[in-house]
Design a protein around this motif. Structure first.
Motif: not given
Length: 363
Positions: A197-206
């Protein structure tokens, strides 16, 4: 001015925070990062933003903390009011003595964290980014020459972030629909957690520069097992080595450390949420290939996993899911280079630091 500094400022303004004309901007930095601040101000002027500057001075923080009664810490309402009017925040590290507050009682760090929580929550609603300017003190911590450290930092910053985003998206696609993650490393780490139920995130420099991780949040009461963090961290001016945590029902029920165990205890005692996990992060930046005592870089190494005790990350927790609340968020690293694996729903997706979508992965 070194053109690499100007390029660093451009990445921060254009890629990380997308500053626009008229934006109210806060810049927080040590004096040692003056070159980057000047380059940043130049770029902000070109855009037409409205910046304010907060110089951070380690000895002043130490003097205040030593003199302050921990019962007197309250939220700085003027800082909160300023943050409420802010659109973009740049947090720059890189100078001074990392151990400056090592002789300040850890309980004062707890008190300061609780008092600053409303400001932190307000800042998380802005477009913010954390970065590092290379300095001699940073090089010394990393056991590198100043020139080599400068090259290391700017090589990590000035990357093809579109390509990095695409690389990390492969792990996000695995994590996002996942039910359970298991992390195993040697005989000292075997921990499972639900991410259903959790979302995965992509940290690409934000929000981090350099970036390079895929991350999500565990369901707070689901974490079971034990973990040894075999990379040290510096927190509140103290170096914590060999941190060990044991979880039952999502909560830390036992802990130890080879060094600065009292500092680890102070972190866990910040509040109720500090004894639960707020983040699972998987390092994926192959351009960061050595440990440097800088968590911003170290947690992004491509053969590491980091777990954070404390506050969850809002973008990963849908409104109908439990959110771990805490005034702290402390990342700690597990080296996954040898005798290690990451399992997602029973399937090995990384073995000995190599992902299943990379060359050299062993089934």
């Amino acid at each position: 001015m070194d053109e690499r500094v100007r390029r660093h400022a451009e990445v921060l303004v254009d890629h990380c925070t997308r500053v626009e004309q008229g934006d109210m901007v806060q810049v927080s930095a040590p004096k040692e990062a003056e070159d980057l601040v000047v380059a940043l101000y130049e770029k902000l002027g070109e855009v037409g933003a409205r910046p304010s500057l907060n110089w951070r001075l380690g000895p002043a923080v130490r003097a205040y903390s030593q003199a302050m009664d921990e019962n007197d810490y309250t939220t700085k309402e003027h800082d909160l009011a300023a943050m409420e009017e802010t659109d973009v925040v740049f947090l720059i590290s890189g100078g001074g003595n990392a151990y400056e507050t090592s002789d300040v009682a850890p309980s004062k760090g707890q008190a300061a964290g609780r008092a600053n929580k409303p400001i932190l929550e307000e800042r998380l609603g802005t477009r913010w980014v954390i970065t590092t300017h290379p300095t001699a003190s940073g090089a010394q911590k990393a056991e590198m020459s100043t020139e080599a450290y400068e090259e290391f930092v700017w090589n990590a910053v000035n990357r093809d972030w579109a390509a990095q985003r695409e690389h990390q998206a492969q792990m996000v696609e695995i994590l996002d629909p996942a039910e359970e993650v298991r992390i195993v490393s040697g005989d000292t780490t075997d921990i499972t957690m639900s991410v259903a139920g959790m979302d995965a995130a992509n940290e690409y420099g934000r929000q981090n520069m350099p970036a390079g991780e895929a991350f999500t949040c565990p369901v707070p009461d689901s974490v079971e097992g034990e973990v040894l963090f075999d990379k040290p961290l510096i927190r509140q001016g103290r170096e914590i080595r060999g941190a060990y945590l044991e979880f039952e029902g999502g909560e830390v029920v036992d802990f130890a450390a080879e060094q600065s165990e009292d500092a680890l205890e102070s972190i866990l005692d910040t509040d109720e949420g500090a004894r639960r996990l707020g983040e699972l992060g998987i390092g994926m930046n192959r351009g960061i290939d050595r440990f440097t005592y800088n968590m911003l870089f170290d947690e992004k190494m491509g053969d590491t996993v980091h777990l954070a005790v404390g506050g969850a990350i809002e973008e990963c927790v849908p409104g109908d899911m439990p959110f771990n609340e805490s005034a702290t968020h402390v990342d700690m690293i597990v080296d996954m280079a040898e005798d290690s694996r990451i399992e997602v729903d029973g399937e090995v997706v990384q073995r000995n630091g190599t992902f299943r979508f990379e060359d050299g992965f062993e089934e």
